[in-house]
Write a protein that holds these residues in place. Structure first.
Motif, PDB file in Angstrom:
ATOM      1  N   VAL A 290      98.494 -85.228   1.740  1.00  0.00           N
ATOM      2  CA  VAL A 290      98.329 -86.687   1.868  1.00  0.00           C
ATOM      3  C   VAL A 290      99.502 -87.251   2.664  1.00  0.00           C
ATOM      4  N   LYS A 291     100.691 -86.776   2.336  1.00  0.00           N
ATOM      5  CA  LYS A 291     101.908 -87.261   3.020  1.00  0.00           C
ATOM      6  C   LYS A 291     101.871 -86.897   4.513  1.00  0.00           C
ATOM      7  N   ALA A 292     101.297 -85.740   4.779  1.00  0.00           N
ATOM      8  CA  ALA A 292     101.246 -85.281   6.173  1.00  0.00           C
ATOM      9  C   ALA A 292     100.080 -85.917   6.943  1.00  0.00           C
ATOM     10  N   GLY A 293      99.306 -86.780   6.246  1.00  0.00           N
ATOM     11  CA  GLY A 293      98.233 -87.496   6.947  1.00  0.00           C
ATOM     12  C   GLY A 293      96.848 -86.908   6.753  1.00  0.00           C
ATOM     13  N   VAL A 294      96.712 -85.894   5.885  1.00  0.00           N
ATOM     14  CA  VAL A 294      95.383 -85.316   5.650  1.00  0.00           C
ATOM     15  C   VAL A 294      94.507 -86.322   4.910  1.00  0.00           C
ATOM     16  N   PRO A 314      93.387 -92.574   1.891  1.00  0.00           N
ATOM     17  CA  PRO A 314      93.084 -91.225   2.393  1.00  0.00           C
ATOM     18  C   PRO A 314      92.315 -90.357   1.390  1.00  0.00           C
ATOM     19  N   TYR A 315      92.237 -90.772   0.159  1.00  0.00           N
ATOM     20  CA  TYR A 315      91.492 -90.009  -0.857  1.00  0.00           C
ATOM     21  C   TYR A 315      91.085 -90.966  -1.972  1.00  0.00           C
ATOM     22  N   CYS A 316      90.172 -90.502  -2.832  1.00  0.00           N
ATOM     23  CA  CYS A 316      89.777 -91.337  -3.981  1.00  0.00           C
ATOM     24  C   CYS A 316      90.639 -90.908  -5.175  1.00  0.00           C
TER      25      CYS A 316
END
Ligand SMILES: Cc1cc2nc3c(=O)[nH]c(=O)nc-3n(C[C@H](O)[C@H](O)[C@H](O)COP(=O)(O)O)c2cc1C
Length: 376
Positions: A290-294, A314-316
């Motif tokens: 998540v931190k890396a932008g995924v 970026p995610y639920c």
């Protein structure tokens, strides 16, 4: 040797023999198993209402009814396992906040704890029906004296009634935190600093209205001595989360609990949650991604959180926490308190409460009063 008991926690006519509240832990971490075990030990067991449909009914986040039905069933299940005191934790930030509170009233839980937002708006119908004539007590979770003042002032003016208990949650807690990121490690916002201010704030209402509102403190409370120290500062009891995760009765999977046992201090990180608040969690590949932008694409047919902008997230978070709860840690992550790295084994709730009592009594012997001599 003189035997001591911990002071009871009195919330109006409701009395807990052990002044410990097991904090509500979503998603699916504190359900009937944990809450009933804690209540059976004389402390207060709390069911978390968040995401309960996803966990219990294995439904996706699109089924709001699964959530409401799931909660009703879980309260009934908890009741069938204990005669002790059971609470319900409801996040104000949830879109079904009022419906969940309503179920808490209908099922007559002993206390409803409301946090993650300001619980200051309730339909008049709910106020008339339940705020005065129900056995269910009302608790609010705060992180500052300002929020305490705002809630108490609003309740007095709008509802002519005050909360029955105030829980102060400091920056060392697990899950979502009611602080700005830069306040979390600032000593001016430590639990030891904010607790006396909240007590002072509550006292002004207590004295003027001639009522008693116990103030409970949580976030980083780990040992019996910690309980003693916090109560010495004027708290009527403590709220604890992390330690209850590492119990056999906790409703999370063994994989989730083992993640606590295995973690090191530097695995514990602060994240910016899609809820709009910082949160404390255990770092893993999912969070590093998540931190890396995924981005993990997801559908959001039912917007479960008022404050989540799912078009940008970026995610639920509901899916990520549910996955972690089931042990699928590569598809999610676990919330935890700042002391999770100290967990080295899984114990029963009974063993944990015994250990906490012992630590508390030792502190009493070393430093002085607080405990009361046992009556038997
Ligand atoms: C896994 C986990 C999930 C949590 N979920 C919630 C929640 O859904 N609602 C809430 O008000 N607090 C939540 N909390 C906070 C706890 O109720 C508790 O107040 C806090 O963890 C106390 O700090 P401690 O973990 O250091 O004892 C959560 C904490 C953890 C560790």
């Amino acid at each position: 040797m003189i035997k001591f008991e911990m002071p009871e926690l009195k919330i109006g006519d409701l009395i807990a023999k052990i002044p410990i509240i097991q904090g509500g832990m979503g998603v699916g971490i504190s359900l009937a198993g944990l809450a009933s075990a804690v209540a059976n030990e004389g402390a207060i067991g709390v069911i978390s209402s968040v995401g309960i449909g996803m966990v219990k009914k294995r439904k996706t986040a699109d089924d709001k009814n699964a959530n409401l039905e799931g909660l009703r069933e879980e309260i009934q299940l908890t009741r069938s396992k204990t005669k002790g005191i059971i609470g319900l934790n409801v996040m104000v930030a949830l879109t079904d906040f009022l419906e969940l509170v309503q179920i808490g009233f209908e099922e007559q839980v002993d206390i409803i704890f409301m946090g993650a937002g300001l619980p200051i708006s309730f339909p008049q119908e709910m106020v008339d029906k339940y705020f005065f004539n129900s056995k269910t007590k009302l608790g609010v979770i705060v992180s500052s004296e300002r929020a305490t003042n705002l809630i108490l002032k609003t309740w007095e003016k709008k509802f002519n009634r005050l909360p029955d208990i105030v829980v102060v949650e400091g920056p060392k807690a697990g899950g979502h935190l009611g602080f700005k990121k830069e306040q979390i490690f600032d000593n001016d916002y430590s639990l030891e600093v904010i607790l006396p201010k909240v007590i002072e704030e509550v006292k002004s209402f207590e004295e003027r209205l001639n009522i008693k509102i116990p103030v409970i403190a949580g976030g980083g409370v780990y040992t019996g001595e910690d309980i003693y120290n916090i109560m010495k500062l004027g708290a009527s009891g403590v709220q604890m989360g992390t330690r209850f995760v590492a119990t056999e009765e906790c409703d999370a999977t063994d994989e989730f609990k083992q993640h606590y046992v295995d973690c090191q201090e530097d695995d514990i990180v602060i994240i910016q949650s899609p809820v709009g608040l910082p949160g404390r969690a255990l770092n893993n590949d999912f969070l590093k991604g998540v931190k890396a932008g995924v981005k993990t694409p997801f559908k959001c047919p039912w917007k479960c959180l008022k404050t989540c902008d799912y078009t940008k997230s970026p995610y639920c978070i509901a899916i990520a926490l549910t996955n972690a709860r089931w042990g699928l840690l590569s598809h999610g992550f676990a919330f935890c308190g700042s002391n999770a790295y100290r967990v080295d084994k899984i114990v029963t709730v009974k063993q944990l409460i015994e250990e906490l009592k012992e630590g508390f009594y030792k502190a009493v012997q070393n430093y002085g009063d607080l405990a009361v001599p046992a009556t038997n």
